[in-house]
Scaffold this active site. Structure first.
Site, mmCIF file in Angstrom:
data_model
loop_
_atom_site.group_PDB
_atom_site.id
_atom_site.type_symbol
_atom_site.label_atom_id
_atom_site.label_comp_id
_atom_site.label_asym_id
_atom_site.label_seq_id
_atom_site.Cartn_x
_atom_site.Cartn_y
_atom_site.Cartn_z
ATOM 1 N N HIS A 1 -30.246 81.569 38.787
ATOM 2 C CA HIS A 1 -31.661 81.689 38.413
ATOM 3 C C HIS A 1 -32.588 81.390 39.591
ATOM 4 C CE1 HIS A 1 -30.199 81.045 34.043
ATOM 5 N NE2 HIS A 1 -30.227 82.319 34.359
ATOM 6 N N SER B 1 -32.197 83.977 31.942
ATOM 7 C CA SER B 1 -32.709 84.994 32.867
ATOM 8 C C SER B 1 -33.861 85.828 32.279
ATOM 9 C CB SER B 1 -31.570 85.893 33.362
ATOM 10 O OG SER B 1 -30.797 86.380 32.285
ATOM 11 N N GLU C 1 -27.977 92.850 24.935
ATOM 12 C CA GLU C 1 -27.070 91.756 24.571
ATOM 13 C C GLU C 1 -26.174 92.273 23.450
ATOM 14 O OE1 GLU C 1 -26.194 88.440 25.406
ATOM 15 O OE2 GLU C 1 -24.911 88.761 23.656
ATOM 16 N N GLY D 1 -23.932 96.093 27.610
ATOM 17 C CA GLY D 1 -24.657 96.094 28.880
ATOM 18 C C GLY D 1 -24.210 97.212 29.811
ATOM 19 N N ASP E 1 -24.815 90.121 34.441
ATOM 20 C CA ASP E 1 -24.374 88.723 34.356
ATOM 21 C C ASP E 1 -23.324 88.590 33.262
ATOM 22 O OD1 ASP E 1 -24.248 85.992 34.587
ATOM 23 O OD2 ASP E 1 -26.101 85.617 33.470
HETATM 24 C C1 LIG Z 1 -23.490 84.524 31.030
HETATM 25 S S1 LIG Z 1 -24.247 84.967 29.518
HETATM 26 C C2 LIG Z 1 -25.814 85.587 29.971
HETATM 27 C C3 LIG Z 1 -26.785 84.616 30.476
HETATM 28 C C4 LIG Z 1 -28.116 85.186 30.833
HETATM 29 N N1 LIG Z 1 -28.007 86.366 31.692
HETATM 30 C C5 LIG Z 1 -28.932 84.142 31.559
HETATM 31 O O1 LIG Z 1 -28.828 84.059 32.784
HETATM 32 O O2 LIG Z 1 -29.655 83.414 30.906
HETATM 33 C C6 LIG Z 1 -23.413 86.459 29.120
HETATM 34 C C7 LIG Z 1 -23.914 87.113 27.847
HETATM 35 O O3 LIG Z 1 -23.343 88.410 27.781
HETATM 36 C C8 LIG Z 1 -23.084 88.718 26.425
HETATM 37 N N2 LIG Z 1 -22.114 89.825 26.481
HETATM 38 C C9 LIG Z 1 -20.771 89.799 26.593
HETATM 39 N N3 LIG Z 1 -20.290 91.047 26.736
HETATM 40 C C10 LIG Z 1 -21.354 91.883 26.741
HETATM 41 C C11 LIG Z 1 -21.515 93.279 26.901
HETATM 42 N N4 LIG Z 1 -20.463 94.083 27.085
HETATM 43 N N5 LIG Z 1 -22.756 93.790 26.879
HETATM 44 C C12 LIG Z 1 -23.838 92.987 26.709
HETATM 45 N N6 LIG Z 1 -23.750 91.656 26.544
HETATM 46 C C13 LIG Z 1 -22.528 91.106 26.574
HETATM 47 C C14 LIG Z 1 -22.616 87.421 25.844
HETATM 48 O O4 LIG Z 1 -22.798 87.424 24.435
HETATM 49 C C15 LIG Z 1 -23.520 86.422 26.559
HETATM 50 O O5 LIG Z 1 -24.683 86.157 25.823
#
Ligand SMILES: C[S@@+](CC[C@H](N)C(=O)[O-])C[C@H]1O[C@@H](n2cnc3c(N)ncnc32)[C@H](O)[C@@H]1O
Length: 280
Positions: free
Chosen positions: A19, A100, A118, A144, A164
């Site tokens: 971040h 983020s 998400e 994603g 991420d």
């Molecule tokens: C590391 S966390 C994200 C944190 C966020 N980017 C932040 O920095 O605050 C990863 C997230 O990706 C989601 N996730 C997992 N696989 C995914 C996918 N294929 N597409 C979108 N989201 C996904 C999870 O549910 C989780 O909330």
């Protein structure tokens, strides 16, 4: 339902690293008048209650944001990041940690736009509520990696894509590399930031070889590890791979990362790295 929930890890050293660099990328994008686009492919819930029982279970924030919270000697390049965290905690006590999407929102100017995707339904709902009524931020329950195809190239023609992943599936490094190649074919001039965990040397070398093999130029690697190599009881370190990093970012990273390492590392183990994987 996906197993990974970021609330268990919110505000840990990896979040601080990611971040803090995210704020520098967004600041750089905001320097030009023209609007920019922000895509957060794995967006999470946007804001984390560190008092929640899930966050308290491992209490990873104690070795993360909590180590910076009381400091009065925050280096200049880290100040905008700390300002985002302070803005969530008006009472002066650390309880809320911005994800983020929330950090990115703080840097959007009136013409800028954010698309957040998400895949976890509950998390997407929570994120949707957080940005309800916000006309510059759109939340989607979506994979994603599909989002890269759905939203790129953006009409703004300048912007940042944060990938991420939660790395909770096998072959994630290969998936990430393929996704970058696909996205870059669609939009070569975008700035990309890919977060990854540090694993064993074999896995990391394979990742780097795969990235180089895409043929993409201008790839800068930033890494921070807070535990010794070979440590495998918990996350020992992480990295951010930047494609097309803005001018000045490399210098900022060289100033910020050693300070972060001194502040976040256990008994001064681990270290930092800033290196061009593929130059111009
Ligand atoms: C590391 S966390 C994200 C944190 C966020 N980017 C932040 O920095 O605050 C990863 C997230 O990706 C989601 N996730 C997992 N696989 C995914 C996918 N294929 N597409 C979108 N989201 C996904 C999870 O549910 C989780 O909330």
């Amino acid at each position: 339902m996906l197993a990974y929930r970021h609330l268990f890890h919110a505000g840990n050293f990896a979040d601080v690293f990611k971040h803090a660099l995210l704020t520098r990328l967004l600041i750089a994008l905001g320097k030009k008048d023209k609007p920019f686009f922000y895509l957060d492919t794995h967006a999470g819930i946007g804001r984390y209650d560190l008092n929640h029982e899930w966050a308290q279970k491992l209490a990873e924030h104690r070795d993360g944001i909590a180590r910076l919270w009381e400091r009065t000697d925050i280096p200049g390049p880290l100040e905008p990041y700390m300002a985002c965290v302070r803005a969530e905690n008006a009472g002066g006590r650390l309880r809320w940690y911005p994800g983020s999407p929330r950090i990115a929102r703080a840097f959007l100017r009136p013409g800028d736009r954010a698309e957040l995707t998400e895949l976890n339904r509950d998390d997407a709902n929570a994120l949707g509520k957080l940005f309800d009524g916000d006309r510059q931020v759109h939340v989607h329950l979506m994979d994603g990696y599909q989002a890269l195809k759905a939203f790129l190239p953006p009409k703004e023609r300048r912007g940042l894509v944060l990938i991420d992943s939660s790395f909770d599936r096998a072959r994630e490094f290969a998936r990430l590399t393929d996704a970058l190649a696909t996205a870059h074919r669609r939009w070569a001039s975008g700035v990309y930031a890919l977060w990854y965990p540090l694993m064993d040397g074999t896995a990391m070398h394979a990742f780097e070889r795969g990235v180089v093999a895409t043929g993409i130029r201008r790839i800068l690697k930033l890494e921070l590890s807070v535990l010794p190599e070979g440590w495998n009881e918990s996350l020992r370190g992480c990295g951010l791979l930047l494609v097309n990093p803005p001018y000045g970012l490399e210098d900022e990273a060289r100033k910020m990362l050693p300070w972060l390492w001194r502040t976040l590392s256990e008994e001064r183990t681990g270290g930092t790295e800033v290196r061009w994987v593929v130059p111009e």
